[in-house]
Design a protein around this motif. Structure first.
Motif, short mmCIF file in Angstrom:
data_model
loop_
_atom_site.label_atom_id
_atom_site.label_comp_id
_atom_site.label_asym_id
_atom_site.label_seq_id
_atom_site.Cartn_x
_atom_site.Cartn_y
_atom_site.Cartn_z
N ALA A 85 48.58 25.09 -16.13
CA ALA A 85 47.24 25.35 -16.66
C ALA A 85 46.47 26.29 -15.74
CB ALA A 85 46.49 24.04 -16.84
N ASP A 86 46.62 26.12 -14.41
CA ASP A 86 45.92 27.00 -13.47
C ASP A 86 46.40 28.44 -13.61
OD1 ASP A 86 44.43 24.91 -12.51
OD2 ASP A 86 45.67 24.58 -10.73
N ASP A 87 47.72 28.64 -13.70
CA ASP A 87 48.24 30.00 -13.84
C ASP A 87 47.84 30.61 -15.18
OD1 ASP A 87 49.37 29.92 -11.35
OD2 ASP A 87 51.43 29.54 -12.04
N ALA A 88 47.81 29.78 -16.22
CA ALA A 88 47.42 30.28 -17.54
C ALA A 88 45.95 30.72 -17.52
CB ALA A 88 47.64 29.21 -18.60
N GLU A 89 45.09 29.93 -16.91
CA GLU A 89 43.68 30.31 -16.81
C GLU A 89 43.51 31.61 -16.04
OE1 GLU A 89 41.12 29.13 -18.22
OE2 GLU A 89 41.41 27.00 -18.69
N GLU A 90 44.28 31.77 -14.97
CA GLU A 90 44.20 33.00 -14.18
C GLU A 90 44.66 34.20 -15.00
OE1 GLU A 90 45.92 34.98 -10.03
OE2 GLU A 90 46.40 32.90 -10.55
N ALA A 91 45.75 34.03 -15.78
CA ALA A 91 46.24 35.13 -16.62
C ALA A 91 45.19 35.53 -17.65
CB ALA A 91 47.53 34.72 -17.31
#
Length: 289
Positions: A107-113
Motif C-alpha cells: 500500500a505504501d509503494d502504491a500510494e507513492e506511485a
C-alpha cells in the motif's frame, strides 16, 4: 553453434519480453513489488490481480492506446508530453510498472506511485492543434483515459484471458480499479459494466479521428521500433487489438474493418499468441541466493 534446449528457448523468450515490458530495472522492481512485506490494496484472489496479471493485457494495452487517442485533448497531451514516438518502450515500462505496483505492491509503494503520477499530471498542460487548452490533471480527461483503459483491459481478458471473469467478477474488477482511479483524480469512476458502458457512450460526441490520432495509430500498428524477428507476432497482436475496437472507431483511425476475418482468423491467431506469451512468461525464474 550450440542448440538451445526447449527450456532455454522458453527462458530466453521470457527474458526478452520481460526486458521490453519492465526495462533494465525490471528484476529489482519485480522483487520489490512482490516480495516486500506489508498490506496491499487488493487481496491475492481479487479480480484486478487476475486481469492485470494475465498476458491478455498485451492486447488490452494496445487497444487502450488506440481508443484513448480518439479524444483530441488527451491525444494532444500524449503527443506533446509522453514521448511515445521517441521513447515508446520507456513509456510502456513506466505504465506497466505503475500497474504492477498499484495492483500487486504494498500500500505504501502504491500510494507513492500514485503521488508521482499526479505530480507529473500537474505539470502537463498545453494547447491542442484545434486551439483548445488541455491539462492532464483535468478530471474529465482523467476519466476518459481511465474508462478507455479498463474497458480495453477487461474486454481483452474476457476474450483472451486464461480464466475470464463471471458477471459479478467483472463488476468487482471495475470497483477495484475505481479505487486507483479515485486516487489519481477521477471523481466518479464507473464501478459496474453498466456504468462503464454509459460513460463510454457519454464521451462519444467528443471523440474524433484527428491527424494526431491517425499518426499514433500508424506508428503503433505499422512502424513500431521492434526487431524484425518480432514483426509477425506483433502484427498478430496489432490485428487482435484492432479487432476488439468498436466498428465506429475504424473510419476515425483509418484502420480496416473485416468482421468475418476478425471473428475467425484474427481471433484464433490472437488466442494462440497470447497463450504462447503466457507459456513463455511462466518459465521458472533462476534461483536467487
Amino acid at each position: 553453434m550450440a542448440t538451445l534446449s526447449p527450456p532455454e528457448i522458453r527462458a530466453r523468450v521470457r527474458d526478452a519480453l520481460f526486458a521490453r515490458v519492465a526495462g533494465p530495472d525490471g528484476p529489482r522492481a519485480r522483487a520489490r513489488i512482490h516480495d516486500s512485506p506489508g498490506p496491499r490494496w487488493f487481496e491475492p484472489d481479487s479480480p484486478i490481480r487476475r486481469v492485470h496479471g494475465d498476458t491478455a493485457m498485451f492486447v488490452g494495452g494496445l487497444r487502450a492506446l488506440l481508443l484513448q487517442s480518439l479524444h483530441p485533448l488527451a491525444m494532444a497531451a500524449v503527443a506533446a508530453h509522453s514521448g511515445y514516438r521517441g521513447d515508446p518502450w520507456g513509456r510502456l515500462q513506466r505504465t506497466s510498472t505503475f500497474l504492477a505496483v498499484t495492483t500487486f505492491g504494498t500500500a505504501d509503494d502504491a500510494e507513492e506511485a500514485v503521488s508521482v503520477v499526479r505530480a507529473v499530471h500537474g505539470r502537463v498542460a498545453g494547447v491542442a492543434p484545434d486551439g483548445r487548452r488541455y491539462r492532464a490533471a483535468d478530471p474529465h480527461l482523467l476519466t476518459w483515459v481511465h474508462i478507455a483503459e479498463v474497458d480495453s483491459f477487461l474486454r481483452a481478458h474476457q476474450r483472451y484471458g486464461a480464466n475470464p471473469l463471471d458477471e459479478d467478477g467483472c463488476d468487482r474488477y471495475l470497483a477495484e480499479t475505481a479505487v486507483i482511479a479515485r486516487k489519481l483524480g477521477v471523481p466518479e469512476p464507473p464501478r459496474t459494466r453498466s456504468e462503464l458502458d454509459d460513460a463510454l457512450t457519454a464521451y462519444r460526441p467528443e471523440l474524433h479521428g484527428t491527424a494526431q490520432a491517425r499518426q499514433a495509430a500508424r506508428f503503433l500498428l505499422l512502424t513500431p521500433p521492434i526487431p524484425w524477428a518480432a514483426r509477425v507476432p506483433y502484427a498478430v497482436l496489432a490485428a487482435s487489438a484492432v479487432g476488439m475496437l468498436p466498428a465506429w472507431t475504424r473510419p476515425k483511425l483509418r484502420v480496416p474493418y473485416a468482421p468475418l476475418a476478425e471473428a475467425t482468423a484474427v481471433r484464433l491467431a490472437g488466442s494462440s499468441l497470447v497463450k504462447a506469451v503466457r507459456w513463455a512468461m511462466a518459465a521458472p525464474l533462476p534461483a536467487t541466493g
